[in-house]
Design a protein around this motif. Structure first.
Motif, PDB file in Angstrom:
ATOM      1  N   ASN A  10       0.869  -1.086   0.029  1.00  0.00           N
ATOM      2  CA  ASN A  10      -0.119  -0.103  -0.006  1.00  0.00           C
ATOM      3  C   ASN A  10       0.965   1.279   0.104  1.00  0.00           C
ATOM      4  O   ASN A  10       0.270   2.391   0.498  1.00  0.00           O
ATOM      5  N   THR A  11       1.891   1.068  -0.596  1.00  0.00           N
ATOM      6  CA  THR A  11       2.893   2.255  -0.948  1.00  0.00           C
ATOM      7  C   THR A  11       2.144   3.455  -1.227  1.00  0.00           C
ATOM      8  O   THR A  11       1.437   3.501  -2.283  1.00  0.00           O
ATOM      9  N   GLY A  12       2.347   4.617  -0.543  1.00  0.00           N
ATOM     10  CA  GLY A  12       1.645   5.615  -0.868  1.00  0.00           C
ATOM     11  C   GLY A  12       0.189   5.983  -0.425  1.00  0.00           C
ATOM     12  O   GLY A  12      -0.285   7.033  -0.420  1.00  0.00           O
ATOM     13  N   LYS A  13      -0.317   4.793   0.262  1.00  0.00           N
ATOM     14  CA  LYS A  13      -1.681   4.968   0.736  1.00  0.00           C
ATOM     15  C   LYS A  13      -1.524   4.931   2.251  1.00  0.00           C
ATOM     16  O   LYS A  13      -2.510   5.465   3.067  1.00  0.00           O
ATOM     17  N   VAL A  14      -0.583   4.315   3.013  1.00  0.00           N
ATOM     18  CA  VAL A  14      -0.436   4.087   4.382  1.00  0.00           C
ATOM     19  C   VAL A  14       1.014   4.335   4.767  1.00  0.00           C
ATOM     20  O   VAL A  14       1.806   4.068   3.861  1.00  0.00           O
ATOM     21  N   MET A  15       1.274   4.484   6.093  1.00  0.00           N
ATOM     22  CA  MET A  15       2.210   4.527   6.549  1.00  0.00           C
ATOM     23  C   MET A  15       2.200   3.641   8.053  1.00  0.00           C
ATOM     24  O   MET A  15       1.332   3.714   8.778  1.00  0.00           O
ATOM     25  N   LEU A  16       3.079   2.781   8.235  1.00  0.00           N
ATOM     26  CA  LEU A  16       3.155   1.764   9.103  1.00  0.00           C
ATOM     27  C   LEU A  16       3.808   2.419  10.290  1.00  0.00           C
ATOM     28  O   LEU A  16       4.987   2.878  10.352  1.00  0.00           O
ATOM     29  N   TYR A  17       3.235   2.475  11.637  1.00  0.00           N
ATOM     30  CA  TYR A  17       3.999   2.960  12.750  1.00  0.00           C
ATOM     31  C   TYR A  17       5.024   2.112  13.002  1.00  0.00           C
ATOM     32  O   TYR A  17       5.085   0.793  13.156  1.00  0.00           O
ATOM     33  N   THR A  18       6.433   2.621  13.177  1.00  0.00           N
ATOM     34  CA  THR A  18       7.567   1.747  13.468  1.00  0.00           C
ATOM     35  C   THR A  18       8.304   2.457  14.697  1.00  0.00           C
ATOM     36  O   THR A  18       7.942   3.453  15.190  1.00  0.00           O
ATOM     37  N   ARG A  19       9.167   1.860  15.269  1.00  0.00           N
ATOM     38  CA  ARG A  19      10.091   2.281  16.169  1.00  0.00           C
ATOM     39  C   ARG A  19      11.465   1.828  15.859  1.00  0.00           C
ATOM     40  O   ARG A  19      11.710   0.930  14.917  1.00  0.00           O
ATOM     41  N   ILE A  20      12.414   2.835  16.236  1.00  0.00           N
ATOM     42  CA  ILE A  20      13.851   2.462  16.081  1.00  0.00           C
ATOM     43  C   ILE A  20      14.346   1.669  17.089  1.00  0.00           C
ATOM     44  O   ILE A  20      14.322   1.864  18.273  1.00  0.00           O
ATOM     45  N   THR A  21      15.214   0.561  16.646  1.00  0.00           N
ATOM     46  CA  THR A  21      15.986  -0.113  17.475  1.00  0.00           C
ATOM     47  C   THR A  21      17.404  -0.318  16.956  1.00  0.00           C
ATOM     48  O   THR A  21      17.697   0.263  16.120  1.00  0.00           O
ATOM     49  N   PRO A  22      18.281  -0.916  17.863  1.00  0.00           N
ATOM     50  CA  PRO A  22      19.565  -0.848  17.246  1.00  0.00           C
ATOM     51  C   PRO A  22      19.972  -1.642  15.978  1.00  0.00           C
ATOM     52  O   PRO A  22      20.762  -1.341  15.077  1.00  0.00           O
ATOM     53  N   ASP A  23      18.906  -2.478  15.549  1.00  0.00           N
ATOM     54  CA  ASP A  23      18.910  -3.282  14.410  1.00  0.00           C
ATOM     55  C   ASP A  23      18.192  -2.450  13.257  1.00  0.00           C
ATOM     56  O   ASP A  23      18.183  -2.997  12.161  1.00  0.00           O
ATOM     57  N   GLY A  24      17.396  -1.372  13.450  1.00  0.00           N
ATOM     58  CA  GLY A  24      16.897  -0.448  12.440  1.00  0.00           C
ATOM     59  C   GLY A  24      15.445  -0.368  12.873  1.00  0.00           C
ATOM     60  O   GLY A  24      15.170  -0.772  14.022  1.00  0.00           O
TER      61      GLY A  24
END
Length: 183
Positions: free
Chosen positions: A81-95
């Protein structure tokens, strides 16, 4: 609901999507058709047209959709769904990784947002300025069982329930007799 601990990416967890262009109901329908459990907070509004009162169900938070799946599928949903949604993420040492929402937090959020109570107010994030009061549990009324923080918003004592890093919702006034502190 059960609560999972650890970082097992194969376990189903709740995730949140910021949905662009008022497409939350359509994205929900697409995910549901794929067998993915979704939660779209809604409320009923009354509109007058030609002298008639029409009741319509609308998203409570127009750009927010919750869904339950594993982290790999959550990433795939974002990609599809690129361009339609944004997944909430968090930053970890692995990205960056999908930000899983604890089951208990989601359960309380659903209790409050699905209550049908008047006067709910959406707060665009769980900003710390709303977390100034004591942590409490509601013991009676439509929000019985909900846990959150008490805050004064526009002069009223209200329960603020948050999904950490995503949003918060403030209830209407809650009488003191329906509130007990959580230690």
């Amino acid at each position: 609901m059960t609560t999972h601990s650890g970082n097992d990416s194969t376990l189903p967890r709740w995730y949140a999507l910021k949905v662009f262009f008022n497409r939350a109901p359509a994205i929900k329908d697409t995910l549901t058709a794929k067998g993915i459990e979704c939660y779209l907070p809604t409320h009923t509004i009354a509109e007058e047209r030609d002298g008639k009162i029409l009741r319509k169900t609308r998203p409570l938070i127009a750009s927010l959709l919750f869904f339950r799946t594993d982290s790999h599928t959550a990433i795939a949903v974002q990609s599809e769904n690129t361009g339609k949604v944004m997944l909430y993420t968090r930053i970890t040492p692995d990205g960056r990784i999908p930000a899983a929402i604890p089951d208990k937090e989601m359960e309380i959020f659903r209790l409050v947002t699905s209550s049908g109570a008047e006067g709910l107010e959406y707060l665009p994030d769980d900003s710390p300025r709303y977390h100034t009061g004591d942590k409490v549990r509601v013991t009676g009324g439509p929000f019985a069982g909900a846990e959150g923080h008490i805050a004064r918003i526009r002069g009223d004592r209200r329960l603020v329930v948050s999904v950490r890093g995503v949003c918060a919702v403030a209830t209407a006034y809650i009488p003191q007799c329906f509130i007990e502190p959580i230690t």
